[in-house]
Design an enzyme around this catalytic site. Structure first.
Site, PDB file in Angstrom:
ATOM      1  N   LYS A  52     -14.637 -39.460  39.051  1.00 53.00           N
ATOM      2  CA  LYS A  52     -14.502 -40.259  40.075  1.00 53.00           C
ATOM      3  C   LYS A  52     -14.361 -39.421  41.370  1.00 53.00           C
ATOM      4  O   LYS A  52     -14.891 -39.580  42.074  1.00 53.00           O
ATOM      5  CB  LYS A  52     -13.364 -41.140  39.942  1.00 53.00           C
ATOM      6  CG  LYS A  52     -13.621 -42.454  39.002  1.00 53.00           C
ATOM      7  CD  LYS A  52     -12.340 -43.512  38.612  1.00 53.00           C
ATOM      8  CE  LYS A  52     -12.769 -44.253  37.365  1.00 53.00           C
ATOM      9  NZ  LYS A  52     -11.718 -45.309  37.256  1.00 53.00           N
ATOM     10  N   GLN A  96      -5.291 -45.440  37.607  1.00 50.80           N
ATOM     11  CA  GLN A  96      -6.102 -45.333  36.303  1.00 50.80           C
ATOM     12  C   GLN A  96      -5.270 -46.047  35.160  1.00 50.80           C
ATOM     13  O   GLN A  96      -4.317 -45.718  34.903  1.00 50.80           O
ATOM     14  CB  GLN A  96      -6.559 -43.886  36.060  1.00 50.80           C
ATOM     15  CG  GLN A  96      -7.438 -43.849  34.802  1.00 50.80           C
ATOM     16  CD  GLN A  96      -8.873 -44.183  35.091  1.00 50.80           C
ATOM     17  OE1 GLN A  96      -9.269 -44.427  36.362  1.00 50.80           O
ATOM     18  NE2 GLN A  96      -9.471 -44.771  34.136  1.00 50.80           N
ATOM     19  N   ASP A 119     -10.883 -51.415  42.372  1.00 51.30           N
ATOM     20  CA  ASP A 119     -10.964 -51.805  40.943  1.00 51.30           C
ATOM     21  C   ASP A 119     -11.503 -53.178  40.895  1.00 51.30           C
ATOM     22  O   ASP A 119     -12.075 -53.738  39.816  1.00 51.30           O
ATOM     23  CB  ASP A 119      -9.740 -51.355  40.280  1.00 51.30           C
ATOM     24  CG  ASP A 119      -9.807 -50.238  39.601  1.00 51.30           C
ATOM     25  OD1 ASP A 119     -11.075 -49.845  39.204  1.00 51.30           O
ATOM     26  OD2 ASP A 119      -8.965 -49.443  39.275  1.00 51.30           O
TER      27      ASP A 119
END
Ligand code: GUN
Length: 293
Positions: A52, A96, A119
Protein backbone atom coordinates in the site's frame (compact mmCIF):
# COMPACT_ATOMS: atom_id res chain seq x y z
CA UNK A 1 -10.89 -18.61 -22.12
CA UNK A 2 -9.61 -15.10 -21.37
CA UNK A 3 -7.36 -14.42 -18.45
CA UNK A 4 -8.33 -11.34 -16.42
CA UNK A 5 -5.02 -9.57 -15.90
CA UNK A 6 -5.45 -7.72 -12.60
CA UNK A 7 -1.79 -6.82 -12.50
CA UNK A 8 -1.92 -5.01 -15.87
CA UNK A 9 -5.22 -3.25 -15.09
CA UNK A 10 -3.90 -2.17 -11.69
CA UNK A 11 -0.83 -0.61 -13.33
CA UNK A 12 -3.13 1.25 -15.74
CA UNK A 13 -5.32 2.55 -12.88
CA UNK A 14 -2.26 3.69 -10.89
CA UNK A 15 -1.07 5.66 -13.92
CA UNK A 16 -4.51 7.26 -14.27
CA UNK A 17 -4.45 8.25 -10.59
CA UNK A 18 -0.87 9.58 -10.82
CA UNK A 19 -1.87 11.75 -13.80
CA UNK A 20 -4.80 13.21 -11.88
CA UNK A 21 -2.66 13.83 -8.78
CA UNK A 22 -0.03 15.61 -10.89
CA UNK A 23 -2.79 17.85 -12.30
CA UNK A 24 -4.13 18.58 -8.81
CA UNK A 25 -0.69 19.46 -7.47
CA UNK A 26 -0.05 21.52 -10.62
CA UNK A 27 -3.15 23.58 -9.80
CA UNK A 28 -1.72 24.23 -6.34
CA UNK A 29 -4.05 21.78 -4.58
CA UNK A 30 -2.99 19.60 -1.69
CA UNK A 31 -1.31 16.26 -2.42
CA UNK A 32 -3.60 13.46 -1.13
CA UNK A 33 -2.30 11.93 2.11
CA UNK A 34 -3.12 8.36 3.17
CA UNK A 35 -2.05 7.03 6.57
CA UNK A 36 -1.94 3.39 7.68
CA UNK A 37 -1.75 1.96 11.19
CA UNK A 38 -0.04 -1.42 11.46
CA UNK A 39 -0.13 -3.31 14.76
CA UNK A 40 2.32 -6.16 15.35
CA UNK A 41 4.31 -8.11 12.76
CA UNK A 42 1.87 -10.48 11.04
CA UNK A 43 3.57 -11.58 7.79
CA UNK A 44 0.54 -11.03 5.55
CA UNK A 45 -0.24 -7.61 7.05
CA UNK A 46 3.40 -6.51 6.69
CA UNK A 47 3.32 -7.46 3.01
CA UNK A 48 -0.03 -5.75 2.33
CA UNK A 49 0.89 -2.54 4.12
CA UNK A 50 4.27 -2.37 2.35
CA UNK A 51 2.43 -2.78 -0.97
CA UNK A 52 0.00 0.00 0.00
CA UNK A 53 2.87 2.38 0.86
CA UNK A 54 4.56 1.55 -2.46
CA UNK A 55 1.30 2.11 -4.36
CA UNK A 56 0.97 5.53 -2.68
CA UNK A 57 4.38 6.46 -4.09
CA UNK A 58 3.37 5.30 -7.58
CA UNK A 59 0.19 7.39 -7.38
CA UNK A 60 1.98 10.50 -6.11
CA UNK A 61 0.30 10.42 -2.69
CA UNK A 62 1.89 11.30 0.58
CA UNK A 63 1.78 8.28 2.92
CA UNK A 64 2.41 7.78 6.63
CA UNK A 65 2.97 4.42 8.26
CA UNK A 66 2.22 4.34 11.98
CA UNK A 67 3.46 1.21 13.75
CA UNK A 68 2.63 -0.29 17.13
CA UNK A 69 3.88 -3.43 18.78
CA UNK A 70 1.29 -6.19 19.29
CA UNK A 71 0.98 -5.35 23.00
CA UNK A 72 -0.38 -1.82 22.39
CA UNK A 73 -3.50 -1.24 24.48
CA UNK A 74 -6.87 -0.75 22.86
CA UNK A 75 -7.15 2.69 24.45
CA UNK A 76 -3.77 3.78 23.06
CA UNK A 77 -4.79 2.67 19.57
CA UNK A 78 -8.20 4.34 19.82
CA UNK A 79 -6.53 7.58 20.95
CA UNK A 80 -4.33 7.51 17.82
CA UNK A 81 -7.38 6.90 15.64
CA UNK A 82 -9.10 9.92 17.21
CA UNK A 83 -5.98 12.01 16.54
CA UNK A 84 -6.01 11.01 12.88
CA UNK A 85 -9.71 11.85 12.69
CA UNK A 86 -8.82 15.40 13.73
CA UNK A 87 -5.60 15.73 11.69
CA UNK A 88 -6.47 17.96 8.73
CA UNK A 89 -3.26 16.97 6.96
CA UNK A 90 -4.48 13.35 6.66
CA UNK A 91 -7.25 12.84 4.09
CA UNK A 92 -7.94 9.19 4.83
CA UNK A 93 -6.50 6.32 6.85
CA UNK A 94 -6.76 2.61 7.48
CA UNK A 95 -6.06 0.32 10.39
CA UNK A 96 -4.71 -2.92 8.94
CA UNK A 97 -6.63 -6.01 10.08
CA UNK A 98 -6.45 -8.46 11.76
CA UNK A 99 -5.70 -6.86 15.12
CA UNK A 100 -4.39 -8.70 18.21
CA UNK A 101 -7.15 -10.52 20.13
CA UNK A 102 -7.23 -8.07 23.06
CA UNK A 103 -8.31 -5.23 20.73
CA UNK A 104 -11.90 -5.01 19.45
CA UNK A 105 -11.73 -4.57 15.66
CA UNK A 106 -15.32 -3.38 15.62
CA UNK A 107 -14.61 -0.69 18.20
CA UNK A 108 -11.60 0.50 16.19
CA UNK A 109 -13.60 0.57 12.94
CA UNK A 110 -16.45 2.50 14.57
CA UNK A 111 -14.00 5.02 16.06
CA UNK A 112 -12.67 5.96 12.62
CA UNK A 113 -14.44 9.04 11.26
CA UNK A 114 -16.52 7.61 8.38
CA UNK A 115 -15.44 10.59 6.25
CA UNK A 116 -11.84 9.32 6.45
CA UNK A 117 -12.70 5.59 6.33
CA UNK A 118 -11.13 4.81 2.95
CA UNK A 119 -11.43 1.07 3.70
CA UNK A 120 -15.21 1.51 3.67
CA UNK A 121 -15.58 -0.66 6.80
CA UNK A 122 -17.46 1.84 9.00
CA UNK A 123 -21.17 0.94 9.41
CA UNK A 124 -22.12 4.32 7.88
CA UNK A 125 -20.21 3.50 4.68
CA UNK A 126 -21.50 -0.09 4.64
CA UNK A 127 -25.07 1.14 5.13
CA UNK A 128 -24.77 3.87 2.51
CA UNK A 129 -23.37 1.33 0.03
CA UNK A 130 -26.28 -1.02 0.73
CA UNK A 131 -28.83 1.66 -0.18
CA UNK A 132 -26.86 3.07 -3.10
CA UNK A 133 -25.67 6.38 -1.60
CA UNK A 134 -22.22 7.89 -2.31
CA UNK A 135 -19.70 6.28 0.08
CA UNK A 136 -16.33 4.58 0.31
CA UNK A 137 -16.74 1.07 -1.09
CA UNK A 138 -14.42 -1.55 0.38
CA UNK A 139 -11.43 -2.30 -1.76
CA UNK A 140 -11.73 -5.94 -2.74
CA UNK A 141 -15.33 -5.83 -4.02
CA UNK A 142 -14.65 -2.51 -5.73
CA UNK A 143 -11.56 -3.97 -7.41
CA UNK A 144 -13.68 -6.84 -8.73
CA UNK A 145 -16.27 -4.39 -10.12
CA UNK A 146 -13.45 -2.52 -11.86
CA UNK A 147 -12.22 -5.75 -13.50
CA UNK A 148 -15.74 -6.64 -14.70
CA UNK A 149 -16.05 -3.11 -16.12
CA UNK A 150 -12.67 -2.99 -17.85
CA UNK A 151 -13.28 -6.39 -19.48
CA UNK A 152 -16.83 -5.27 -20.40
CA UNK A 153 -18.32 -8.39 -18.82
CA UNK A 154 -22.12 -8.46 -18.95
CA UNK A 155 -23.71 -8.72 -15.50
CA UNK A 156 -27.33 -7.61 -16.02
CA UNK A 157 -29.75 -10.49 -15.41
CA UNK A 158 -26.88 -12.95 -14.87
CA UNK A 159 -26.88 -15.45 -12.05
CA UNK A 160 -24.05 -14.50 -9.72
CA UNK A 161 -23.00 -16.85 -6.93
CA UNK A 162 -20.81 -15.46 -4.13
CA UNK A 163 -19.02 -18.05 -1.99
CA UNK A 164 -18.38 -16.62 1.47
CA UNK A 165 -20.21 -14.10 3.65
CA UNK A 166 -17.42 -12.05 5.22
CA UNK A 167 -17.98 -8.39 6.05
CA UNK A 168 -14.96 -7.43 3.92
CA UNK A 169 -15.78 -9.35 0.71
CA UNK A 170 -18.82 -11.67 0.56
CA UNK A 171 -21.52 -9.39 1.94
CA UNK A 172 -20.51 -6.17 0.13
CA UNK A 173 -19.88 -8.11 -3.10
CA UNK A 174 -23.39 -9.58 -3.03
CA UNK A 175 -24.86 -6.18 -2.30
CA UNK A 176 -22.97 -4.52 -5.17
CA UNK A 177 -23.79 -7.20 -7.72
CA UNK A 178 -27.52 -6.79 -7.04
CA UNK A 179 -27.59 -2.98 -7.19
CA UNK A 180 -29.33 -1.15 -10.02
CA UNK A 181 -26.21 -0.29 -12.02
CA UNK A 182 -23.43 -1.68 -14.16
CA UNK A 183 -21.69 -3.80 -13.00
CA UNK A 184 -24.68 -5.13 -11.10
CA UNK A 185 -28.32 -5.94 -11.90
CA UNK A 186 -27.44 -9.59 -11.29
CA UNK A 187 -29.51 -12.24 -9.52
CA UNK A 188 -27.32 -12.97 -6.53
CA UNK A 189 -26.99 -16.05 -4.34
CA UNK A 190 -24.64 -16.14 -1.35
CA UNK A 191 -23.35 -19.57 -0.28
CA UNK A 192 -21.49 -20.32 2.96
CA UNK A 193 -20.48 -23.11 5.31
CA UNK A 194 -24.10 -23.93 6.15
CA UNK A 195 -25.43 -23.95 2.57
CA UNK A 196 -27.02 -27.28 1.57
CA UNK A 197 -26.81 -27.33 -2.21
CA UNK A 198 -23.64 -25.33 -2.71
CA UNK A 199 -22.35 -27.44 -5.63
CA UNK A 200 -25.67 -27.17 -7.48
CA UNK A 201 -25.78 -23.39 -6.90
CA UNK A 202 -22.23 -23.04 -8.30
CA UNK A 203 -23.08 -25.14 -11.34
CA UNK A 204 -25.83 -22.66 -12.23
CA UNK A 205 -23.65 -19.55 -11.84
CA UNK A 206 -22.87 -17.33 -14.84
CA UNK A 207 -20.51 -15.40 -12.55
CA UNK A 208 -18.87 -17.25 -9.66
CA UNK A 209 -17.02 -15.21 -7.04
CA UNK A 210 -15.04 -17.42 -4.65
CA UNK A 211 -14.16 -15.71 -1.38
CA UNK A 212 -14.18 -18.25 1.39
CA UNK A 213 -10.45 -18.67 1.91
CA UNK A 214 -10.32 -22.43 1.26
CA UNK A 215 -7.50 -23.26 -1.17
CA UNK A 216 -8.66 -25.21 -4.24
CA UNK A 217 -12.30 -25.44 -3.07
CA UNK A 218 -13.82 -24.75 -6.51
CA UNK A 219 -13.32 -27.71 -8.85
CA UNK A 220 -14.11 -28.16 -12.55
CA UNK A 221 -17.37 -30.08 -11.96
CA UNK A 222 -18.72 -27.12 -9.95
CA UNK A 223 -18.37 -24.66 -12.84
CA UNK A 224 -20.73 -24.11 -15.77
CA UNK A 225 -19.26 -24.05 -19.28
CA UNK A 226 -18.60 -20.39 -20.22
CA UNK A 227 -18.81 -19.04 -16.65
CA UNK A 228 -16.87 -16.01 -15.39
CA UNK A 229 -14.81 -17.08 -12.35
CA UNK A 230 -13.36 -14.55 -9.92
CA UNK A 231 -10.95 -15.98 -7.34
CA UNK A 232 -10.53 -13.87 -4.20
CA UNK A 233 -8.58 -16.51 -2.24
CA UNK A 234 -5.07 -15.63 -1.06
CA UNK A 235 -4.15 -18.37 1.40
CA UNK A 236 -0.46 -18.83 2.19
CA UNK A 237 0.15 -22.56 1.65
CA UNK A 238 3.57 -23.82 2.86
CA UNK A 239 5.92 -24.52 -0.06
CA UNK A 240 9.52 -25.47 0.74
CA UNK A 241 10.64 -24.90 -2.87
CA UNK A 242 10.03 -21.15 -2.56
CA UNK A 243 12.26 -18.57 -0.98
CA UNK A 244 9.30 -17.11 0.95
CA UNK A 245 8.40 -20.61 2.21
CA UNK A 246 4.80 -20.34 0.94
CA UNK A 247 2.69 -20.23 -2.18
CA UNK A 248 -0.21 -17.78 -2.49
CA UNK A 249 -3.13 -20.10 -3.30
CA UNK A 250 -6.60 -19.23 -4.55
CA UNK A 251 -9.98 -20.79 -3.75
CA UNK A 252 -10.23 -22.14 -7.32
CA UNK A 253 -8.39 -25.12 -8.83
CA UNK A 254 -7.19 -22.93 -11.68
CA UNK A 255 -5.72 -25.60 -13.98
CA UNK A 256 -8.90 -27.68 -14.20
CA UNK A 257 -11.41 -24.80 -13.98
CA UNK A 258 -9.82 -22.35 -16.46
CA UNK A 259 -10.58 -24.36 -19.65
CA UNK A 260 -14.32 -24.19 -18.88
CA UNK A 261 -14.43 -20.43 -18.27
CA UNK A 262 -15.09 -17.47 -20.56
CA UNK A 263 -13.03 -15.34 -18.14
CA UNK A 264 -11.02 -16.21 -15.04
CA UNK A 265 -8.73 -14.36 -12.62
CA UNK A 266 -5.39 -15.97 -11.68
CA UNK A 267 -3.85 -16.05 -8.19
CA UNK A 268 -1.60 -14.17 -7.81
CA UNK A 269 -2.09 -11.34 -10.33
CA UNK A 270 -5.90 -11.21 -10.41
CA UNK A 271 -7.97 -9.64 -7.65
CA UNK A 272 -5.03 -8.96 -5.28
CA UNK A 273 -3.41 -6.04 -7.16
CA UNK A 274 -6.87 -4.52 -7.78
CA UNK A 275 -7.60 -4.45 -4.05
CA UNK A 276 -4.66 -2.14 -3.50
CA UNK A 277 -5.51 0.24 -6.34
CA UNK A 278 -9.12 0.40 -5.16
CA UNK A 279 -7.82 1.72 -1.85
CA UNK A 280 -5.79 4.27 -3.84
CA UNK A 281 -8.95 5.32 -5.70
CA UNK A 282 -10.69 5.87 -2.37
CA UNK A 283 -7.70 7.85 -1.10
CA UNK A 284 -7.92 10.05 -4.20
CA UNK A 285 -11.64 10.61 -3.55
CA UNK A 286 -10.75 11.50 0.06
CA UNK A 287 -8.06 13.94 -1.13
CA UNK A 288 -10.58 15.60 -3.44
CA UNK A 289 -13.30 15.56 -0.70
CA UNK A 290 -15.40 14.07 -3.49
CA UNK A 291 -17.74 12.06 -1.28
CA UNK A 292 -17.85 13.87 2.06
CA UNK A 293 -16.94 17.52 2.60
N1 GUN B 1 -6.92 -7.02 6.04
C1 GUN B 1 -7.23 -7.75 4.93
N2 GUN B 1 -7.76 -6.95 3.99
C2 GUN B 1 -7.79 -5.70 4.51
C3 GUN B 1 -8.22 -4.45 3.99
O1 GUN B 1 -8.72 -4.32 2.87
N3 GUN B 1 -8.09 -3.39 4.84
C4 GUN B 1 -7.58 -3.51 6.09
N4 GUN B 1 -7.50 -2.41 6.84
N5 GUN B 1 -7.17 -4.66 6.60
C5 GUN B 1 -7.28 -5.75 5.80
Amino acid sequence: MRLIDGKAISEQVKQEIAKEVAEMVGRGEKRPHLAAILVGHDGGSETYVAAKVKACEACGFKSSLIRYEADVTEEELLARVRELNEDEEVDGFIVQLPLPKHISEQKVIETIDYRKDVDGFHPINVGRMAIGLPCYISATPNGILELLKRYEIETSGKKCVVLGRSNIVGKPMASLMMRKAYPGDATVTVCHSRSCDLVKECQEADILIAAMGQPGFVKAEMVKEGAVVIDVGTTRVPDATRKSGFKLTGDVKFDEVAPKCSYITPVPGGVGPMTIVSLMKNALLAGKKAIYK
